[in-house]
Design an enzyme around this catalytic site. Structure first.
Site, PDB file in Angstrom:
ATOM      1  N   ASP A  53      -6.125  13.039 -17.315  1.00  0.00           N
ATOM      2  CA  ASP A  53      -5.470  14.336 -17.504  1.00  0.00           C
ATOM      3  C   ASP A  53      -4.515  14.591 -16.345  1.00  0.00           C
ATOM      4  O   ASP A  53      -4.937  14.939 -15.246  1.00  0.00           O
ATOM      5  CB  ASP A  53      -6.521  15.441 -17.600  1.00  0.00           C
ATOM      6  CG  ASP A  53      -5.905  16.829 -17.772  1.00  0.00           C
ATOM      7  OD1 ASP A  53      -4.672  16.913 -17.910  1.00  0.00           O
ATOM      8  OD2 ASP A  53      -6.657  17.812 -17.762  1.00  0.00           O
ATOM      9  N   GLU A 133       7.527   4.457  11.290  1.00  0.00           N
ATOM     10  CA  GLU A 133       6.632   4.417  12.443  1.00  0.00           C
ATOM     11  C   GLU A 133       5.525   5.449  12.199  1.00  0.00           C
ATOM     12  O   GLU A 133       5.814   6.608  11.915  1.00  0.00           O
ATOM     13  CB  GLU A 133       7.384   4.759  13.728  1.00  0.00           C
ATOM     14  CG  GLU A 133       8.525   3.816  14.048  1.00  0.00           C
ATOM     15  CD  GLU A 133       9.305   4.261  15.286  1.00  0.00           C
ATOM     16  OE1 GLU A 133       8.826   5.185  15.987  1.00  0.00           O
ATOM     17  OE2 GLU A 133      10.370   3.689  15.536  1.00  0.00           O
ATOM     18  N   GLU A 135       2.630   7.704  13.525  1.00  0.00           N
ATOM     19  CA  GLU A 135       1.986   8.371  14.654  1.00  0.00           C
ATOM     20  C   GLU A 135       0.843   9.225  14.140  1.00  0.00           C
ATOM     21  O   GLU A 135       0.972   9.894  13.102  1.00  0.00           O
ATOM     22  CB  GLU A 135       2.991   9.229  15.422  1.00  0.00           C
ATOM     23  CG  GLU A 135       4.113   8.428  16.060  1.00  0.00           C
ATOM     24  CD  GLU A 135       5.182   9.301  16.707  1.00  0.00           C
ATOM     25  OE1 GLU A 135       5.950   8.774  17.524  1.00  0.00           O
ATOM     26  OE2 GLU A 135       5.247  10.509  16.385  1.00  0.00           O
ATOM     27  N   GLU A 215       0.292   6.501  22.120  1.00  0.00           N
ATOM     28  CA  GLU A 215       1.536   7.276  22.163  1.00  0.00           C
ATOM     29  C   GLU A 215       1.465   8.318  23.279  1.00  0.00           C
ATOM     30  O   GLU A 215       0.518   8.387  24.050  1.00  0.00           O
ATOM     31  CB  GLU A 215       1.821   7.932  20.807  1.00  0.00           C
ATOM     32  CG  GLU A 215       3.008   7.318  20.046  1.00  0.00           C
ATOM     33  CD  GLU A 215       4.332   7.447  20.771  1.00  0.00           C
ATOM     34  OE1 GLU A 215       4.453   8.235  21.727  1.00  0.00           O
ATOM     35  OE2 GLU A 215       5.284   6.730  20.389  1.00  0.00           O
ATOM     36  N   GLU A 223       0.087   5.033  17.798  1.00  0.00           N
ATOM     37  CA  GLU A 223       1.163   4.631  16.889  1.00  0.00           C
ATOM     38  C   GLU A 223       0.933   3.213  16.398  1.00  0.00           C
ATOM     39  O   GLU A 223       0.533   2.331  17.169  1.00  0.00           O
ATOM     40  CB  GLU A 223       2.529   4.713  17.568  1.00  0.00           C
ATOM     41  CG  GLU A 223       3.669   4.252  16.658  1.00  0.00           C
ATOM     42  CD  GLU A 223       5.046   4.446  17.251  1.00  0.00           C
ATOM     43  OE1 GLU A 223       5.905   3.543  17.072  1.00  0.00           O
ATOM     44  OE2 GLU A 223       5.283   5.499  17.878  1.00  0.00           O
ATOM     45  N   HIS A 272       9.097   8.407  11.919  1.00  0.00           N
ATOM     46  CA  HIS A 272      10.507   8.003  11.962  1.00  0.00           C
ATOM     47  C   HIS A 272      10.734   6.872  10.963  1.00  0.00           C
ATOM     48  O   HIS A 272       9.933   5.930  10.900  1.00  0.00           O
ATOM     49  CB  HIS A 272      10.883   7.521  13.367  1.00  0.00           C
ATOM     50  CG  HIS A 272      10.424   8.436  14.456  1.00  0.00           C
ATOM     51  ND1 HIS A 272      10.034   7.983  15.704  1.00  0.00           N
ATOM     52  CD2 HIS A 272      10.276   9.789  14.488  1.00  0.00           C
ATOM     53  CE1 HIS A 272       9.685   9.011  16.454  1.00  0.00           C
ATOM     54  NE2 HIS A 272       9.809  10.112  15.737  1.00  0.00           N
ATOM     55  N   ARG A 343      16.842  10.321  21.376  1.00  0.00           N
ATOM     56  CA  ARG A 343      15.737  10.814  20.572  1.00  0.00           C
ATOM     57  C   ARG A 343      15.822  12.314  20.279  1.00  0.00           C
ATOM     58  O   ARG A 343      14.965  12.861  19.613  1.00  0.00           O
ATOM     59  CB  ARG A 343      14.408  10.477  21.264  1.00  0.00           C
ATOM     60  CG  ARG A 343      14.064   8.997  21.192  1.00  0.00           C
ATOM     61  CD  ARG A 343      12.860   8.621  22.046  1.00  0.00           C
ATOM     62  NE  ARG A 343      12.389   7.291  21.736  1.00  0.00           N
ATOM     63  CZ  ARG A 343      12.933   6.170  22.187  1.00  0.00           C
ATOM     64  NH1 ARG A 343      14.001   6.232  22.981  1.00  0.00           N
ATOM     65  NH2 ARG A 343      12.441   4.994  21.861  1.00  0.00           N
ATOM     66  N   GLU A 362      17.586   5.108  12.533  1.00  0.00           N
ATOM     67  CA  GLU A 362      16.340   5.754  12.116  1.00  0.00           C
ATOM     68  C   GLU A 362      16.566   7.241  11.919  1.00  0.00           C
ATOM     69  O   GLU A 362      17.324   7.880  12.665  1.00  0.00           O
ATOM     70  CB  GLU A 362      15.226   5.521  13.138  1.00  0.00           C
ATOM     71  CG  GLU A 362      15.472   6.124  14.500  1.00  0.00           C
ATOM     72  CD  GLU A 362      14.254   6.103  15.410  1.00  0.00           C
ATOM     73  OE1 GLU A 362      13.126   6.113  14.887  1.00  0.00           O
ATOM     74  OE2 GLU A 362      14.446   6.099  16.637  1.00  0.00           O
ATOM     75  N   ARG A 364      14.708  10.641  12.281  1.00  0.00           N
ATOM     76  CA  ARG A 364      13.577  10.964  13.140  1.00  0.00           C
ATOM     77  C   ARG A 364      12.785  12.210  12.720  1.00  0.00           C
ATOM     78  O   ARG A 364      11.728  12.480  13.283  1.00  0.00           O
ATOM     79  CB  ARG A 364      14.069  11.148  14.582  1.00  0.00           C
ATOM     80  CG  ARG A 364      14.558   9.856  15.203  1.00  0.00           C
ATOM     81  CD  ARG A 364      14.985  10.053  16.640  1.00  0.00           C
ATOM     82  NE  ARG A 364      13.942  10.581  17.493  1.00  0.00           N
ATOM     83  CZ  ARG A 364      12.942   9.867  18.007  1.00  0.00           C
ATOM     84  NH1 ARG A 364      12.838   8.579  17.731  1.00  0.00           N
ATOM     85  NH2 ARG A 364      12.043  10.441  18.789  1.00  0.00           N
TER      86      ARG A 364
END
Length: 477
Positions: A53, A133, A135, A215, A223, A272, A343, A362, A364
């Site tokens: 369902d 990535e 985390e 991390e 990570e 990321h 970053r 990337e 982020r």
């Protein structure tokens, strides 16, 4: 890799498999499952599927909610977390139709597959290759309460700095200060062996691990980064990774969370997404003479991502908690822009990826509260829109920002365009900007409408709950 029914049946006999477990995805991005005895896996299951369902999975209603799940035999793996020998697999969902069952266009995996088909139809590329990535925090205790007379949560891990003065147990004295966990070694890094176990389990499941490490977040932020892979395949593996991480932690009497901001003042959990396009075996994004080695097509792709960044957040950052991470000062992006090795921008171009086959960038802002199939498909559709409409990020004033955006003066920061500051803002953006997602029938309009309604209801419910910080600030007024 198994591909035929008789191969799976032979594998089950050789490995004494007793049960077959089918994992399906609900609209939020959680796995659900249904299990059959091994002898029930036959030609009828492959032809007619397993009925269920679909209305209980959160999707917009169709004429009939009866659906069938058709397993993908190539995804079969032994589940390492259950006592009964069990072979588990994912697959696709179809709607029952008198003229023949057809793919359910709202099902996450079908959306991702259709996005890839649409990409090939545009002749832009043959495949989108990505690498997220992952985390997450591993903790030793978590409890939470949300009742009329109590709103609270408590979490703990022995490596946290706040336990440095605890005398209730044999305190080792090795604690990680605030935001100081990056690449920390044992004895501070108490989850080293657990991460290695997670990675070996992932390798056994067919997920190639690039590396793992502690991390920035001192209280157990970790990570795991994986190798590049095709978009829908990586969405499948994203589900596997979250399943393995959570269950491996529980097996060690710990708990893992991908919540974007579980701990106040600590680093948040992002996801990321590195990406590149390939066409006829050649990289689309490489140009040795382009900015940071990127081609014009790569810049247009970035332009599409930046143009639609706010509406994308409704799919890549779809929780109220997501926007507690997207704040200045924590290596999380807040500015709509691009740059090399920066970053603080939404799009970062890694300086270390120099070869044509590795040249990429990337995004982020995404986090793992997303439904990965929807998030990755939406990223692809935004990038395609950028290429089709030749949206140049530099001409639109989105960079490159080759400096730390957090260090700008207040006056200069006002000139920048920022990501949404709340889920409500992101949903407003998606409501106003979604045509790029519906092209080619990739995202059905009823799916987006349903998504917006569900997420608005979530945000409204959470926003109405009194917060402990409000008591601290206002109780005595």
């Amino acid at each position: 890799m198994l591909s035929k029914l008789n191969e799976v049946q032979d594998f089950c006999k050789k490995n004494a498999i007793k049960m077959i477990d089918f994992k399906m995805i609900d609209i939020s991005g959680r796995w659900r499952h249904v299990t059959i005895p091994v002898d029930r896996l036959n030609e009828d299951v492959m032809k007619y599927g397993i009925g269920f369902d679909g209305s209980n999975y959160g999707y917009a209603k169709v004429e009939k909610s009866d659906m069938v799940f058709i397993p993908d035999l190539s995804s079969a793996q032994i589940d390492p977390f259950v006592q009964t020998p069990t072979l588990t697999m994912i697959g696709n969902v179809l709607v029952i139709d008198p003229d023949g069952n057809k793919p359910f266009d709202q099902y996450p995996r079908n959306v991702a597959l259709r996005a890839e088909e649409y990409m090939r139809e545009t002749k832009i590329a043959d495949s989108m290759i990505i690498s997220p990535e992952f985390e997450f925090y591993v903790l030793e205790h978590v409890s939470y309460e949300c009742s009329p007379n109590a709103v609270a949560f408590t979490l703990d891990t022995s490596q946290a700095e706040w336990n440095s003065g605890v005398n209730d147990y044999n305190n080792s004295g090795y604690h990680i200060p605030l935001k100081s966990g990056y690449h920390i070694t044992p004895p501070h890094d108490i989850t080293f062996d657990l991460r290695s176990k997670m990675c070996l389990l992932l390798e056994d499941w067919g997920v190639k691990v690039k590396y793992h490490h502690h991390e920035v977040g001192g209280p157990g932020q970790l990570e795991i980064e994986v190798e590049l892979g095709n978009m829908t395949e990586m969405a499948d593996k994203t589900m596997v990774i979250k399943y393995v991480v959570k269950n491996a932690a529980v097996a060690e009497n710990k708990t893992a969370t991908f919540l974007p901001k579980p701990i106040f003042n600590e680093a948040g959990n992002g996801m990321h997404v590195h990406m590149l396009l390939m066409k006829e075996g050649k990289p689309v994004f490489y140009d040795e003479n382009g900015y940071s080695g990127l081609s014009q097509e790569a810049h247009w792709f970035m332009g599409g991502l930046l143009k639609h960044a706010s509406s994308l957040c409704a799919l890549t950052n779809p929780s109220t908690n997501s926007f507690k991470r997207l704040v200045p000062g924590y290596e999380a992006p807040v500015t709509i822009g691009y740059a090399t090795s920066n970053r603080s921008a939404v799009i970062r171009i890694p300086a270390y990826a120099k070869s044509p086959e590795a040249k990429r960038f990337e995004l982020r802002n995404p986090d793992a509260t997303c439904n990965p199939y929807y998030a990755y498909a939406a990223i692809l559709m935004a990038g395609i829109d950028g290429i089709l409409n030749k949206i140049d990020p530099h001409e639109n004033g989105w960079g490159p920002y080759d400096f730390n955006l957090y260090h700008l003066s207040e006056e200069e920061q006002k000139k920048l365009t920022s990501l949404p500051k709340s889920l409500d803002e992101a949903l407003d953006a998606l409501e106003a900007d979604n045509e790029y997602l519906t092209r080619g029938g990739v995202f059905p309009k009823e799916l987006l409408d349903r998504w917006i309604r569900i997420k608005r209801a979530e945000a409204e419910a959470i926003n109405r709950i009194p917060h402990p910080a409000e008591f601290a600030h206002y109780y005595d007024l």
